[in-house]
Design a protein around this motif. Structure first.
Motif, PDB file in Angstrom:
ATOM      1  N   PHE A  37       0.842  -1.190   0.000  1.00 23.86           N
ATOM      2  CA  PHE A  37       0.000   0.000   0.000  1.00 23.86           C
ATOM      3  C   PHE A  37       0.881   1.245   0.000  1.00 23.86           C
ATOM      4  CE2 PHE A  37      -2.998  -3.145   1.284  1.00 23.86           C
ATOM      5  CZ  PHE A  37      -4.268  -2.650   1.048  1.00 23.86           C
ATOM      6  N   ASP A  38       0.435   2.268  -0.686  1.00 23.38           N
ATOM      7  CA  ASP A  38       1.084   3.577  -0.633  1.00 23.38           C
ATOM      8  C   ASP A  38       0.413   4.353   0.501  1.00 23.38           C
ATOM      9  OD1 ASP A  38       2.323   5.976  -1.064  1.00 23.38           O
ATOM     10  OD2 ASP A  38       1.341   6.403  -2.975  1.00 23.38           O
ATOM     11  N   VAL A  39       1.098   4.475   1.636  1.00 24.45           N
ATOM     12  CA  VAL A  39       0.488   4.982   2.869  1.00 24.45           C
ATOM     13  C   VAL A  39       0.895   6.433   3.130  1.00 24.45           C
ATOM     14  CG1 VAL A  39       0.277   4.679   5.363  1.00 24.45           C
ATOM     15  CG2 VAL A  39       0.427   2.667   3.871  1.00 24.45           C
ATOM     16  N   VAL A  40      -0.090   7.249   3.486  1.00 19.61           N
ATOM     17  CA  VAL A  40       0.140   8.612   3.957  1.00 19.61           C
ATOM     18  C   VAL A  40      -0.456   8.716   5.351  1.00 19.61           C
ATOM     19  CG1 VAL A  40      -0.238  11.073   3.555  1.00 19.61           C
ATOM     20  CG2 VAL A  40       0.037   9.516   1.607  1.00 19.61           C
ATOM     21  N   GLU A  41       0.318   9.235   6.308  1.00 17.24           N
ATOM     22  CA  GLU A  41      -0.100   9.279   7.715  1.00 17.24           C
ATOM     23  C   GLU A  41      -0.534  10.682   8.143  1.00 17.24           C
ATOM     24  OE1 GLU A  41       2.756   7.507  10.444  1.00 17.24           O
ATOM     25  OE2 GLU A  41       3.803   6.628   8.729  1.00 17.24           O
ATOM     26  N   PHE A  42      -1.535  10.715   9.025  1.00 20.18           N
ATOM     27  CA  PHE A  42      -1.977  11.964   9.645  1.00 20.18           C
ATOM     28  C   PHE A  42      -2.227  11.701  11.122  1.00 20.18           C
ATOM     29  CE2 PHE A  42      -3.214  12.183   5.240  1.00 20.18           C
ATOM     30  CZ  PHE A  42      -2.919  13.488   4.860  1.00 20.18           C
ATOM     31  N   ALA A  43      -1.713  12.594  11.985  1.00 21.57           N
ATOM     32  CA  ALA A  43      -1.900  12.458  13.420  1.00 21.57           C
ATOM     33  C   ALA A  43      -3.108  13.235  13.922  1.00 21.57           C
ATOM     34  CB  ALA A  43      -0.648  12.920  14.153  1.00 21.57           C
ATOM     35  N   GLU A  44      -3.668  14.087  13.081  1.00 23.42           N
ATOM     36  CA  GLU A  44      -4.855  14.852  13.457  1.00 23.42           C
ATOM     37  C   GLU A  44      -5.728  15.054  12.235  1.00 23.42           C
ATOM     38  OE1 GLU A  44      -3.417  18.217  11.289  1.00 23.42           O
ATOM     39  OE2 GLU A  44      -5.232  18.314  12.500  1.00 23.42           O
ATOM     40  N   GLY A  45      -6.959  15.480  12.484  1.00 23.66           N
ATOM     41  CA  GLY A  45      -7.956  15.434  11.440  1.00 23.66           C
ATOM     42  C   GLY A  45      -8.015  16.599  10.482  1.00 23.66           C
ATOM     43  N   LYS A  46      -7.813  17.819  10.973  1.00 27.37           N
ATOM     44  CA  LYS A  46      -8.036  18.994  10.134  1.00 27.37           C
ATOM     45  C   LYS A  46      -7.149  18.997   8.890  1.00 27.37           C
ATOM     46  CE  LYS A  46      -9.834  22.079  13.718  1.00 27.37           C
ATOM     47  NZ  LYS A  46      -9.636  23.339  14.475  1.00 27.37           N
ATOM     48  N   SER A  47      -5.887  18.653   9.068  1.00 25.89           N
ATOM     49  CA  SER A  47      -4.985  18.646   7.912  1.00 25.89           C
ATOM     50  C   SER A  47      -5.336  17.532   6.937  1.00 25.89           C
ATOM     51  CB  SER A  47      -3.537  18.500   8.373  1.00 25.89           C
ATOM     52  OG  SER A  47      -3.345  17.275   9.067  1.00 25.89           O
ATOM     53  N   ALA A  48      -5.987  16.473   7.447  1.00 26.71           N
ATOM     54  CA  ALA A  48      -6.332  15.347   6.593  1.00 26.71           C
ATOM     55  C   ALA A  48      -7.495  15.662   5.659  1.00 26.71           C
ATOM     56  CB  ALA A  48      -6.670  14.132   7.444  1.00 26.71           C
ATOM     57  N   VAL A  49      -8.435  16.490   6.109  1.00 26.57           N
ATOM     58  CA  VAL A  49      -9.648  16.752   5.331  1.00 26.57           C
ATOM     59  C   VAL A  49      -9.311  17.312   3.955  1.00 26.57           C
ATOM     60  CG1 VAL A  49     -11.741  18.148   5.183  1.00 26.57           C
ATOM     61  CG2 VAL A  49     -11.148  17.028   7.335  1.00 26.57           C
ATOM     62  N   GLU A  50      -8.517  18.376   3.925  1.00 28.21           N
ATOM     63  CA  GLU A  50      -8.167  19.007   2.654  1.00 28.21           C
ATOM     64  C   GLU A  50      -7.384  18.049   1.764  1.00 28.21           C
ATOM     65  OE1 GLU A  50      -5.819  22.947   0.927  1.00 28.21           O
ATOM     66  OE2 GLU A  50      -6.213  22.750   3.075  1.00 28.21           O
ATOM     67  N   ALA A  51      -6.466  17.296   2.374  1.00 25.64           N
ATOM     68  CA  ALA A  51      -5.651  16.356   1.601  1.00 25.64           C
ATOM     69  C   ALA A  51      -6.510  15.252   0.984  1.00 25.64           C
ATOM     70  CB  ALA A  51      -4.565  15.752   2.484  1.00 25.64           C
ATOM     71  N   ILE A  52      -7.485  14.751   1.731  1.00 24.82           N
ATOM     72  CA  ILE A  52      -8.356  13.696   1.221  1.00 24.82           C
ATOM     73  C   ILE A  52      -9.144  14.184   0.009  1.00 24.82           C
ATOM     74  CG2 ILE A  52     -10.405  12.309   1.744  1.00 24.82           C
ATOM     75  CD1 ILE A  52      -9.351  12.187   4.659  1.00 24.82           C
ATOM     76  N   ILE A  53      -9.724  15.371   0.116  1.00 23.81           N
ATOM     77  CA  ILE A  53     -10.548  15.899  -0.971  1.00 23.81           C
ATOM     78  C   ILE A  53      -9.696  16.222  -2.192  1.00 23.81           C
ATOM     79  CG2 ILE A  53     -12.034  17.812  -1.670  1.00 23.81           C
ATOM     80  CD1 ILE A  53     -13.035  17.907   1.238  1.00 23.81           C
ATOM     81  N   SER A  54      -8.517  16.786  -1.983  1.00 21.56           N
ATOM     82  CA  SER A  54      -7.684  17.201  -3.116  1.00 21.56           C
ATOM     83  C   SER A  54      -6.953  16.037  -3.769  1.00 21.56           C
ATOM     84  CB  SER A  54      -6.673  18.263  -2.668  1.00 21.56           C
ATOM     85  OG  SER A  54      -5.772  17.739  -1.707  1.00 21.56           O
ATOM     86  N   GLN A  55      -6.536  15.057  -2.973  1.00 13.43           N
ATOM     87  CA  GLN A  55      -5.725  13.962  -3.512  1.00 13.43           C
ATOM     88  C   GLN A  55      -6.524  12.704  -3.837  1.00 13.43           C
ATOM     89  OE1 GLN A  55      -1.982  13.345  -1.371  1.00 13.43           O
ATOM     90  NE2 GLN A  55      -2.164  15.399  -0.484  1.00 13.43           N
ATOM     91  N   GLN A  56      -7.720  12.576  -3.288  1.00 13.41           N
ATOM     92  CA  GLN A  56      -8.624  11.470  -3.597  1.00 13.41           C
ATOM     93  C   GLN A  56      -7.945  10.094  -3.521  1.00 13.41           C
ATOM     94  OE1 GLN A  56     -12.034  11.604  -4.368  1.00 13.41           O
ATOM     95  NE2 GLN A  56     -11.969  13.752  -3.784  1.00 13.41           N
TER      96      GLN A  56
END
Length: 241
Positions: free
Chosen positions: A29-48
């Motif tokens: 798997f190509d894994v990207v880690e996040f320790a908190e939620g706010k920074s993850a939201v934008e990344a999820i929507i933009s990077q899909q």
């Protein structure tokens, strides 16, 4: 050869996050880690990414809120991690768009099986006109118009448009056949499950309602066009303003 899948892991427990990340990288798997939620939201929507593994309890924003925020604009699969045995949390997670959930303590092999199942169950993409950005059979985007068929969600220029399920189903059907004339008979059978008798105005009334809600109420509608004697056409290039 194994296919590499992109996986975002949002987990504030550093040890657990590192264990999971190492395990899934070893499983290709190509894994990207996040320790908190706010920074993850934008990344999820933009990077899909294909997959999101989302902890329910995070220090800055809870997983249910994140799921609710990203679901209308996220095309991939969401697996919720929770230490709660409360069925209510599980039901809410599924109702707001999560695809699966796993209760802690977590066995990585179980997670791997669940993620692989989510990937296998992803439906085959349907063909749509090139003017549409579309990466999932459940989401259509035409300029400023976003439709999500799972959530029955319609968004225009960033604003949620409230409509009935039948109105959404009609809009989805028209959008799925963009630039094609759909007859009243076809639409009546698809939406109501009955034959069009030549007198029923249900589809016409729903089109009028959709036009009002979607800002297409001029004397010459340009987003959902009436083709005299034939039916209706959804115009895919009319949603940018």
């Amino acid at each position: 050869m194994n296919t590499t899948h992109c996986l975002f892991i949002i987990e504030d427990d550093n040890k657990l996050r590192q264990i999971l990340s190492s395990y899934f990288r070893a499983q290709n798997f190509d894994v990207v880690e996040f320790a908190e939620g706010k920074s993850a939201v934008e990344a999820i929507i933009s990077q899909q990414p294909e997959l999101v593994m989302l902890d329910l309890m995070l220090p800055d924003i809870d997983g249910l809120t994140i799921c609710r925020q990203i679901r209308p604009k996220f095309l991939g699969k969401i697996l919720i991690l929770t230490s709660s045995g409360d069925d209510f949390d599980h039901v809410v997670a599924l109702e707001i768009g999560a695809d699966d959930f796993v209760t802690k303590p977590i066995k990585p092999r179980v997670l791997l099986a669940r993620l692989r199942a989510l990937v296998r169950n992803e439906s085959t993409h349907i063909h749509l006109p090139e003017s549409i950005y579309q990466s999932s059979e459940n989401t259509l985007i035409f300029g400023g118009l976003l439709l999500n068929n799972i959530r029955k969600w319609c968004e225009l220029s960033g604003k949620h448009i409230v409509m009935t399920d039948s109105e959404f189903d009609l809009l989805w059907l028209l959008g799925s056949s963009a630039d094609q004339v759909l007859s009243r008979d076809d639409l009546t059978r698809a939406i109501r499950g009955i034959e069009y008798d030549g007198l029923d105005r249900t589809i016409d009334n729903k089109v009028v309602s959709l036009r009002k809600k979607l800002g297409d109420t001029s004397s010459s509608p340009y987003r959902i066009i009436t083709v005299r004697g034939k039916g209706y056409v959804f115009v895919p290039d009319a949603w940018n303003d």
